[in-house]
Design a protein around this motif. Structure first.
Motif, PDB file in Angstrom:
ATOM      1  N   HIS A 168       0.861  -1.191   0.000  1.00 28.28           N
ATOM      2  CA  HIS A 168       0.000   0.000   0.000  1.00 28.28           C
ATOM      3  C   HIS A 168       0.886   1.227   0.000  1.00 28.28           C
ATOM      4  O   HIS A 168       1.697   1.424   0.914  1.00 28.28           O
ATOM      5  N   SER A 187      -6.026   0.340  -0.109  1.00 23.69           N
ATOM      6  CA  SER A 187      -6.065   0.926   1.235  1.00 23.69           C
ATOM      7  C   SER A 187      -5.191   0.102   2.167  1.00 23.69           C
ATOM      8  O   SER A 187      -4.845  -1.056   1.888  1.00 23.69           O
ATOM      9  N   LEU A 188      -4.837   0.709   3.297  1.00 24.95           N
ATOM     10  CA  LEU A 188      -4.068  -0.008   4.317  1.00 24.95           C
ATOM     11  C   LEU A 188      -4.875  -1.188   4.847  1.00 24.95           C
ATOM     12  O   LEU A 188      -4.328  -2.280   5.080  1.00 24.95           O
ATOM     13  N   GLU A 189      -6.176  -0.982   5.026  1.00 21.34           N
ATOM     14  CA  GLU A 189      -7.027  -2.055   5.547  1.00 21.34           C
ATOM     15  C   GLU A 189      -7.021  -3.276   4.627  1.00 21.34           C
ATOM     16  O   GLU A 189      -6.964  -4.421   5.097  1.00 21.34           O
ATOM     17  N   ALA A 190      -7.072  -3.027   3.316  1.00 20.70           N
ATOM     18  CA  ALA A 190      -7.063  -4.129   2.345  1.00 20.70           C
ATOM     19  C   ALA A 190      -5.773  -4.926   2.435  1.00 20.70           C
ATOM     20  O   ALA A 190      -5.759  -6.149   2.238  1.00 20.70           O
ATOM     21  N   LEU A 192      -3.814  -5.165   5.270  1.00 21.48           N
ATOM     22  CA  LEU A 192      -3.697  -5.824   6.568  1.00 21.48           C
ATOM     23  C   LEU A 192      -4.483  -7.117   6.632  1.00 21.48           C
ATOM     24  O   LEU A 192      -4.020  -8.105   7.215  1.00 21.48           O
ATOM     25  N   VAL A 193      -5.664  -7.159   6.051  1.00 20.83           N
ATOM     26  CA  VAL A 193      -6.508  -8.356   6.175  1.00 20.83           C
ATOM     27  C   VAL A 193      -5.974  -9.526   5.350  1.00 20.83           C
ATOM     28  O   VAL A 193      -6.354 -10.672   5.587  1.00 20.83           O
ATOM     29  N   ILE A 212      -0.316   2.418  12.949  1.00 19.63           N
ATOM     30  CA  ILE A 212      -0.705   1.041  13.274  1.00 19.63           C
ATOM     31  C   ILE A 212      -1.068   0.994  14.752  1.00 19.63           C
ATOM     32  O   ILE A 212      -0.205   0.897  15.637  1.00 19.63           O
ATOM     33  N   HIS A 215      -6.872  -0.760  16.375  1.00 19.17           N
ATOM     34  CA  HIS A 215      -7.834  -1.102  15.325  1.00 19.17           C
ATOM     35  C   HIS A 215      -7.149  -1.789  14.153  1.00 19.17           C
ATOM     36  O   HIS A 215      -7.621  -2.825  13.657  1.00 19.17           O
ATOM     37  N   GLU A 216      -6.029  -1.219  13.707  1.00 21.79           N
ATOM     38  CA  GLU A 216      -5.328  -1.797  12.559  1.00 21.79           C
ATOM     39  C   GLU A 216      -4.784  -3.186  12.891  1.00 21.79           C
ATOM     40  O   GLU A 216      -4.843  -4.103  12.062  1.00 21.79           O
ATOM     41  N   SER A 218      -6.076  -5.264  14.920  1.00 21.70           N
ATOM     42  CA  SER A 218      -7.211  -6.197  14.970  1.00 21.70           C
ATOM     43  C   SER A 218      -7.625  -6.666  13.582  1.00 21.70           C
ATOM     44  O   SER A 218      -8.249  -7.731  13.437  1.00 21.70           O
ATOM     45  N   LEU A 219      -7.305  -5.874  12.561  1.00 26.26           N
ATOM     46  CA  LEU A 219      -7.641  -6.264  11.186  1.00 26.26           C
ATOM     47  C   LEU A 219      -6.692  -7.329  10.635  1.00 26.26           C
ATOM     48  O   LEU A 219      -7.027  -8.008   9.659  1.00 26.26           O
TER      49      LEU A 219
END
Length: 526
Positions: A168, A187-190, A192-193, A212, A215-216, A218-219
């Motif tokens: 990312h 995205s960063l979320e995409a 991390l998961v 980080i 919340h991050e 936990s993803l």
């Protein structure tokens, strides 16, 4: 002339310095107060990461002409104060990139295979093969956050291990990532998961500090592992320790910490955490490169010659007098371009119009690149590495000069092509005062400032008051405001300078309240 060195420097670097200067090595002067008391007779100061060069130190250095950092990061040097006093600040931006990338891979392997833990157990007389079973890298997904020069080298090495590499970095074109064999995530979320391992390669800025957090973390996938060789403070260390202790994450490998030395961190009590004391640049090769590069930069600075690795070139020599006043404006326009862009930069065209076009303006193009790249890459950007970084990111750079300028004696105009369209900005000098003259196709006149906000919206009564009210409710003071519009009731642009950064949640509140089509908070170089 006298040179003070306060931390270890390679023998090769010291030998080069001693050819021309009196060199004193005083490793007892890393404390700012002690350094301020001793700096008076010195013309140059060379430090690494432990010496804090504060405004007080710079004020006490009455003869000081250059501060040199034998390495990349400049977190410990007050660059703004140095610039105000006309003191050059230089670093060695290309000295430790390979070392940092290799250390990342070393930590990745050490964490995956429990090497430090198994080593300690065997040295203590325990043969515990089953306890320290690890995992393979092959077939796993590595998520790289920040695909700059170090991140790209890590990707190259991870691919050789048979890993799938995703990244990312909103400032890297998708085509460039594909050329490296990397899948770019939106995205960063995409990222991390999907990742089994996450490796961070970002600068520490107001935008990345605490990036980080709980919340991050936990993803991230159950059992995933985190590696950080970039900068301390990007990861919430308390949240990371909790995520590992609770069993959600499989472990971490850290070379950097929010405070260094870190003291008794909760991470140190977790067996599946591998730590090193900021060793990313600690190789003989990196230190030799840093030492010799810095020695040469100090020699140039003290000779009054052009210093290519200066991060604040406006404090230096050998820049045409007609050009020098425009260096700060060019850098700020470059930063403004990046801040306003929706997607990754593909190209930047720098136009220099009017009398300024009669001079050699290449250094202004470098200043534009420095401004455009500094907010988005891991290492400090200099006038040497800026074009290299641009080329590595697939950014085409062009320069146009014309002695004809329609409305101003001199004008610097930038046109940037991004993945989502074009961004245009322009500026000039009124006397010695910088003025923005065009932003996103709207003509206006306003002084650039450290903290700025730009929004586009449909022109109608009440918008200006509503924006002011919301910012005031959140304790954000507006210094100046300018509005430009295409026509009454048409698309309008509002530009504000404010006394402090505007948080993302406040921007979103403003966007919703005035139905802004776009809004950006921008931090310009000081």
């Amino acid at each position: 002339m006298r040179v003070l060195v306060t931390e270890p420097l390679s023998e090769a670097g010291l030998a080069l310095l001693r050819r021309d200067f009196q060199v004193d090595v005083r490793e007892d002067l890393t404390d700012p107060e002690a350094l301020a008391a001793a700096i008076g007779p010195y013309d140059a100061l060379i430090v690494r990461s432990q010496t804090r060069v504060t405004a007080r130190v710079l004020e006490a250095g009455e003869r000081l002409k250059v501060v040199a950092r034998a390495g990349i990061g400049l977190d410990n040097v007050d660059v703004e104060a140095a610039t105000r006093r006309g003191i050059l600040v230089v670093n060695a931006p290309q000295s430790n990139i390979v070392s940092a990338a290799e250390h990342t891979i070393a930590l990745l392997l050490a964490q995956a295979r429990n090497i430090p833990q198994a080593h300690a157990a065997l040295r203590a007389g325990r043969w515990e093969r089953a306890r320290y079973q690890g995992v393979e890298l092959a077939g796993k997904t590595l998520g790289i956050v920040g695909l700059g020069r170090v991140g790209a080298m890590v990707a190259q090495r991870a691919l050789a291990f048979g890993m799938r590499v995703i990244a990312h970095d909103p400032y890297v074109p998708r085509e460039r990532a594909r050329e490296m064999g990397v899948d770019l995530m939106p995205s960063l979320e995409a990222l991390l998961v999907q990742s089994d391992f996450v490796s961070l390669h970002l600068p520490r800025t107001p935008q990345t500090e605490g990036l980080i957090g709980a919340h991050e973390l936990s993803l991230m996938k159950e059992g995933a592992r985190l590696v950080n060789t970039a900068r301390g403070g990007i990861v919430d260390e308390e949240a990371l320790a909790k995520a590992i202790a609770d069993g959600h994450l499989g472990g971490a490998a850290l070379d950097v910490f929010a405070q260094e030395p870190p003291g008794d961190s909760p991470l140190f009590h977790l067996e599946n955490v591998v730590v090193t004391p900021h060793l990313g640049a600690a190789t003989a090769e990196a230190q030799d490169k840093a030492g010799t590069q810095i020695a040469e930069m100090v020699r140039l600075a003290l000779a009054g010659e052009f210093v290519p690795y200066a991060v604040n070139l406006s404090a230096g020599a050998e820049v045409p007098e007609v050009v020098r006043p425009f260096l700060g404006l060019a850098e700020r326009l470059g930063a403004l371009c990046t801040g306003l862009a929706d997607g990754a930069l593909r190209s930047i065209e720098c136009a220099f119009l009017g009398r300024i076009a009669e001079a050699d303006t290449r250094v202004l193009t470098l200043a534009v690149l420095k401004g455009a790249l500094s907010p988005i890459v891991h290492e400090p950007v200099s006038f040497v590495n800026a074009p290299i970084i641009a080329a590595e990111r697939g950014i085409a750079v062009s320069e146009v000069r014309s002695t004809v300028s329609r409305d101003y004696v001199n004008l610097v105009a930038l046109r940037a092509e991004t993945e989502d369209g074009e961004v245009e900005v322009a500026g000039t000098l009124v006397g010695r005062r910088e003025r923005l003259t065009q932003v996103l196709g709207f003509e206006l006149e306003m002084a650039p400032a450290r903290y700025m906000v730009f929004l586009t919206y449909e022109d109608r009564p009440g918008v200006i008051g509503r924006v002011g009210t919301i910012l005031g409710e959140h304790g954000i003071n507006i210094a100046t405001m300018e509005v430009a519009r295409e026509a009454a009731g048409g698309l309008a642009l509002m530009g504000l300078t404010v006394d402090s950064p505007v948080p993302p949640d406040v921007l979103e509140e403003v966007r919703g309240a005035v139905r802004a089509s776009a809004i950006r908070s921008i931090v310009l170089p000081a």
